[in-house]
Design an enzyme around this catalytic site. Structure first.
Site, short mmCIF file in Angstrom:
data_model
loop_
_atom_site.label_atom_id
_atom_site.label_comp_id
_atom_site.label_asym_id
_atom_site.label_seq_id
_atom_site.Cartn_x
_atom_site.Cartn_y
_atom_site.Cartn_z
N SER A 1 -27.45 -27.91 -52.98
CA SER A 1 -27.66 -26.97 -52.13
C SER A 1 -27.94 -25.55 -52.47
O SER A 1 -28.84 -24.75 -51.85
CB SER A 1 -26.12 -26.71 -51.28
N SER B 1 -28.45 -27.36 -47.11
CA SER B 1 -27.36 -26.71 -47.59
C SER B 1 -26.41 -26.37 -46.08
O SER B 1 -26.80 -26.17 -45.19
CB SER B 1 -27.62 -25.30 -47.90
#
Length: 275
Positions: A82, A240
């Site tokens: 992420s 993310s």
């Protein structure tokens, strides 16, 4: 948290045994040794029992590690992509525990107020939905900020955050190229990724405190950051899970500022500081 609790208990137990040795067991061994004339017998009488040697003997080392890990710097491992390209899977990072104030381990009570997080910094914190999990993201909004992420363009307090296009980044996890940009937040520059094929709409959001401070549209999300809260995002913007989905990070959940990659066993070239 479990490791911190176990380590704290271990320090407390070995410290108690160390104190008992200094105040009770050692004086008793000295009295026993004084009753013998033979030097070898005296040496045997002064020797710690094995259980005491291993418990009390390790206390100074454990205490030193506990102090460093709790109040100065703590290591963490990056488990996901992420934060690509800033942080990669397998990066072992160091986190400054002092910058955001000293906190009492386990109880998480702030003992010393230092400074507040700043926009653009990479922070490690306890995930608000499950505080047994540590997350690492970039601070985007501080208390009072109006943060908008619309059509994949970040705006803070009405000002678009400048981006400069860079050569495409090869994502080894997806085995594909993705767009790469250099973003500057409050004079702090970092590189981020955007996947042009990913939709801009934000779906699968959670209920979270202060959700009424956010407005979701087909273009993205607009949030006003409440007092004592922070808005965070990953540098891999379309891969993310961050404040866009599960909300704000309370100040009490902050662990520290990430600043250095000290090892990646599969990618040694990654060792060093990062933006």
């Amino acid at each position: 948290m479990n490791f911190t609790l176990i380590f704290s208990i271990l320090v407390l137990v070995t410290g108690s045994v160390w104190c008992a040795d200094k105040l009770f067991f050692l004086p008793r061994r000295r009295r026993l040794a004084a009753g013998h004339a033979d030097a070898q017998t005296q040496k045997e009488a002064l020797r710690r029992p094995v259980w005491l040697e291993y418990s009390a003997g390790f206390f100074p080392v454990l205490l030193a590690v506990f102090i460093v890990r709790s109040f100065i710097v703590e290591p963490f491992k990056i488990p996901s992509s992420s934060m690509l390209p800033t942080l990669d899977i397998g990066d072992l990072i160091l986190v400054n525990k002092f910058d955001y104030g000293l906190r009492l381990p386990v109880l998480n009570i702030k003992l010393v107020q230092n400074r507040n997080p700043r926009r653009g910094e990479v922070a490690v914190f306890r995930y608000p939905k499950d505080e047994s999990i540590d997350y690492v993201k970039r601070i985007i909004g501080v208390p009072g900020d109006a943060v908008a992420y619309l059509n994949k363009q970040l705006t803070i307090n009405g000002q678009p955050v400048p981006e400069i296009a860079l050569p495409d980044y090869f994502d080894e996890e997806r085995m594909a190229y993705t767009r790469q940009y250099r973003e500057t937040v409050d004079a702090r520059s970092h590189v981020l990724l955007k996947n042009p094929a990913a939709p801009g709409v934000i779906i699968n959001t959670y209920d979270f405190p202060f959700k009424d401070h956010c407005a979701y549209t087909l273009e993205g999300v607009i949030c006003t950051v409440p007092p004592g809260q922070y808005f965070v995002m990953g540098d891999n913007r379309d891969n993310s899970s961050d404040s866009r989905y599960w909300g704000f990070v309370p100040d009490r959940n902050l662990i520290g500022r990430a600043f250095f990659i000290w090892m990646n066993f599969s990618k040694l070239k990654r060792i060093g500081q990062f933006d």
